[in-house]
Design a protein around this motif. Structure first.
Motif, PDB file in Angstrom:
ATOM      1  N   VAL A 123      47.727  18.250  89.852  1.00 28.55           N
ATOM      2  CA  VAL A 123      46.669  19.267  89.852  1.00 28.55           C
ATOM      3  C   VAL A 123      46.328  19.585  88.408  1.00 28.55           C
ATOM      4  O   VAL A 123      47.219  19.847  87.595  1.00 28.55           O
ATOM      5  CB  VAL A 123      47.115  20.550  90.593  1.00 28.55           C
ATOM      6  CG1 VAL A 123      46.030  21.620  90.525  1.00 28.55           C
ATOM      7  CG2 VAL A 123      47.479  20.236  92.038  1.00 28.55           C
ATOM      8  N   LYS A 143      39.253  22.897  89.110  1.00 29.59           N
ATOM      9  CA  LYS A 143      40.579  22.434  89.503  1.00 29.59           C
ATOM     10  C   LYS A 143      40.380  21.101  90.215  1.00 29.59           C
ATOM     11  O   LYS A 143      39.538  20.997  91.122  1.00 29.59           O
ATOM     12  CB  LYS A 143      41.248  23.414  90.459  1.00 29.59           C
ATOM     13  CG  LYS A 143      42.652  22.969  90.855  1.00 29.59           C
ATOM     14  CD  LYS A 143      43.316  23.776  91.963  1.00 29.59           C
ATOM     15  CE  LYS A 143      43.055  25.232  91.952  1.00 29.59           C
ATOM     16  NZ  LYS A 143      43.777  25.951  93.007  1.00 29.59           N
ATOM     17  N   VAL A 145      42.441  17.569  91.956  1.00 25.32           N
ATOM     18  CA  VAL A 145      43.697  17.143  92.564  1.00 25.32           C
ATOM     19  C   VAL A 145      43.678  15.626  92.665  1.00 25.32           C
ATOM     20  O   VAL A 145      42.691  15.040  93.130  1.00 25.32           O
ATOM     21  CB  VAL A 145      43.852  17.755  93.977  1.00 25.32           C
ATOM     22  CG1 VAL A 145      45.164  17.323  94.609  1.00 25.32           C
ATOM     23  CG2 VAL A 145      43.742  19.273  93.909  1.00 25.32           C
TER      24      VAL A 145
END
Length: 149
Positions: A123, A143, A145
């Motif tokens: 992450v 963000k 991932v």
């Protein structure tokens, strides 16, 4: 001891960037990798009327968001390229604090910089800034991932 990864750029032309990102035309929103290191990555794009996210002589809000996302993908893809490994699939987990001061116009060259704030367990938290010349026209926090295989 970890090997130091060295930027081999700048790399110009969409065709040279395709090896680092999953997007394909007509959705490629970059035409240059300007700078890369472990923390910062800067891409560039000259806005043209052929860009599908341009409208009424401007680059649209979805284009700005996509450019930020692709700059993050470029950061990850180029990192794995330097490691001589295949880049993993990644996803935008979220974005917030998007602030668009001004839409770029046809002919403008935007430079987008992503800076890693924190990275752990696949992450990545990052901030982004987009400029036309020296003028900041947009900012974002993202963000992402990386998918587990």
């Amino acid at each position: 001891m970890e090997e130091e990864l060295v930027f081999e750029g700048p790399l110009k032309g969409k065709e040279n960037l395709l090896q680092f990102i999953p997007q394909r035309d007509p959705m490629v929103m970059m035409d240059e990798l300007v700078f890369w290191d472990d923390i910062k990555t800067t891409s560039a794009l000259t806005i043209t009327s052929e860009n599908i996210l341009s409208y009424n002589s401007e680059f649209t809000e979805p284009g700005i968001i996509e450019n930020f996302a692709q700059t993050m993908a470029l950061r990850i893809g180029y990192h794995y390229y330097l490691l001589k490994q295949s880049a993993p699939v990644g996803y935008i987990g979220s974005f917030k604090r998007l602030k668009i001061e001004e839409l770029p116009k046809l002919g403008d060259r935007i430079e987008t910089t992503i800076e890693v704030i924190h990275e752990m367990f696949g992450v990545t938290m990052a901030s982004g800034e987009m400029k036309v010349g020296e003028k900041v026209i947009a900012k974002i926090e993202m963000k992402t991932v990386v998918a587990k295989e």
